[in-house]
Design an enzyme around this catalytic site. Structure first.
Site, PDB file in Angstrom:
ATOM      1  N   SER A 220       0.887  -1.018  -0.261  1.00  0.00           N
ATOM      2  CA  SER A 220      -0.172   0.173  -0.033  1.00  0.00           C
ATOM      3  C   SER A 220       1.024   1.373   0.237  1.00  0.00           C
ATOM      4  O   SER A 220       1.422   1.467  -0.979  1.00  0.00           O
ATOM      5  CB  SER A 220      -0.878   0.122   1.756  1.00  0.00           C
ATOM      6  OG  SER A 220      -1.708   1.278   1.004  1.00  0.00           O
TER       7      SER A 220
ATOM      8  N   GLU B  74      -1.909  -2.614  -7.928  1.00  0.00           N
ATOM      9  CA  GLU B  74      -3.071  -3.430  -7.121  1.00  0.00           C
ATOM     10  C   GLU B  74      -3.855  -2.113  -6.773  1.00  0.00           C
ATOM     11  O   GLU B  74      -3.451  -0.555  -7.222  1.00  0.00           O
ATOM     12  CB  GLU B  74      -2.511  -3.941  -5.743  1.00  0.00           C
ATOM     13  CG  GLU B  74      -2.104  -3.728  -5.153  1.00  0.00           C
ATOM     14  CD  GLU B  74      -2.811  -2.924  -3.885  1.00  0.00           C
ATOM     15  OE1 GLU B  74      -3.451  -2.862  -3.786  1.00  0.00           O
ATOM     16  OE2 GLU B  74      -2.153  -2.379  -3.550  1.00  0.00           O
TER      17      GLU B  74
ATOM     18  N   HIS C 121      -5.356  -5.460  -1.093  1.00  0.00           N
ATOM     19  CA  HIS C 121      -5.842  -5.360  -0.024  1.00  0.00           C
ATOM     20  C   HIS C 121      -6.526  -6.449   0.409  1.00  0.00           C
ATOM     21  O   HIS C 121      -7.468  -5.772   0.276  1.00  0.00           O
ATOM     22  CB  HIS C 121      -6.403  -3.621  -0.009  1.00  0.00           C
ATOM     23  CG  HIS C 121      -4.944  -2.316  -0.027  1.00  0.00           C
ATOM     24  ND1 HIS C 121      -4.391  -2.855  -0.569  1.00  0.00           N
ATOM     25  CD2 HIS C 121      -5.128  -1.697   0.906  1.00  0.00           C
ATOM     26  CE1 HIS C 121      -3.695  -1.704  -0.666  1.00  0.00           C
ATOM     27  NE2 HIS C 121      -4.443  -1.234   0.721  1.00  0.00           N
TER      28      HIS C 121
END
Length: 301
Positions: A100, A193, A263
């Site tokens: 992330s 992602e 995630h």
């Protein structure tokens, strides 16, 4: 004994119990674990009591430990980028793991030093009671391997290529583009992602990477999970499939879906900067990453 330090160089940690469970997970595998001050304190939405304290905690862990596991992502790593001792980390050979917002570290470390890092579950994920066993198993398998092969199902046709594996969160990739912290990779295998973004923003970010030449310079793009895609009253049937289809039609670089990364509680661990081989036969993809950390565990009975 292997040593791991847990630190919070990005967002503040709300679930301390998850971090403690991650700590126990490592200790049970024979690791010596240190938890940094930035995990237990916060300033507004950020880890650590201050910006300088958060930066210092991260640099200290990178100097002291063999592996640094970020407690969580969130937002905040871009704030400390100028203060991170990248050259010193590279000289010591410390591995940093997270995903992330921690994509900022992986990109910058690769761009500035050529160093490898891990796009991997954070302590908050490893210690989450709903964490998938696959996530934990794959994480520790990659940590202990010299080379490691991930396998996953994909609708893509038979294909084979090799190159440097790199990438991470799509929004962070676009935020880093045009800065000294963005790697200039040609002939690589890029993975992306994202989470909690509307489909049009995912398409816009992919278009940015295409129009800037980044994606066209890659041999393949691996699509991880795009979870919790937000809908809009303006969509009228437009969604993630349409966004990915539009982007893929505007580059000669193949988009390959199915990578279990993102995630979600089930996620693979990927070695950013590793020379890798991607082979697809009968819709089964094998991704072999070379030069993994090769830690040796001593399980405590």
């Amino acid at each position: 004994m292997n040593r791991v330090g847990i630190t919070a160089p990005s967002g503040n940690v709300l679930d301390i119990e998850a971090v403690e469970r991650a700590r126990a997970l490592f200790e049970g595998r024979g690791w010596d674990v240190a938890v940094g001050e930035s995990v237990y304190s916060s300033s507004m939405r950020f880890g650590g009591s201050s910006e300088s304290a958060r930066t210092s905690d991260f640099n200290h862990m990178c100097m002291k430990e063999e592996l640094v596991l970020c407690a969580r992502g969130g937002y905040g790593f871009s704030r400390i980028l100028p203060g991170v001792d990248f050259s010193v980390i590279a000289q010591k050979g410390t591995w940093v793991a997270g995903f992330s917002d921690i994509t900022f570290f992986s990109l910058a470390y690769l761009a500035l030093t050529g160093g490898k890092s891990l796009q991997a579950p954070t302590a908050s994920v490893l210690g989450n009671l709903e964490c998938d066993p696959y996530t934990i198993e794959t994480f520790f398998n990659v940590l202990g391997a010299t080379d490691y092969t991930l396998d996953f199902h994909t609708p893509f046709h038979d294909f084979e290529t090799e190159g440097k594996l790199w990438g991470g969160n799509l929004s962070i990739l676009c935020a880093a583009l045009g800065t000294p912290y963005f790697p200039r990779i040609k002939g690589g295998i890029l993975f992306v992602e994202d989470v909690d973004e509307p489909a049009y923003k995912i398409e816009r970010n992919l278009n940015q990477l295409i129009q800037s030449g980044v994606i066209e310079n890659q041999k393949a793009v691996l699509l991880g999970d795009f979870s919790q895609v937000r809908r809009s009253a303006h969509d009228f049937g437009y969604g993630l499939d349409e966004a990915l289809s539009f982007a893929s039609m505007h580059t000669s670089t193949p988009f390959i879906s199915g990578l279990p990364f993102g995630h979600k509680m089930k996620m693979a661990t990927l070695v950013v900067g590793a020379q890798s081989v991607l082979s697809i036969r009968s819709h089964k993809a094998l991704l072999t990453m070379k030069g993994c950390p090769a830690f040796r565990e001593r399980i405590r009975l």
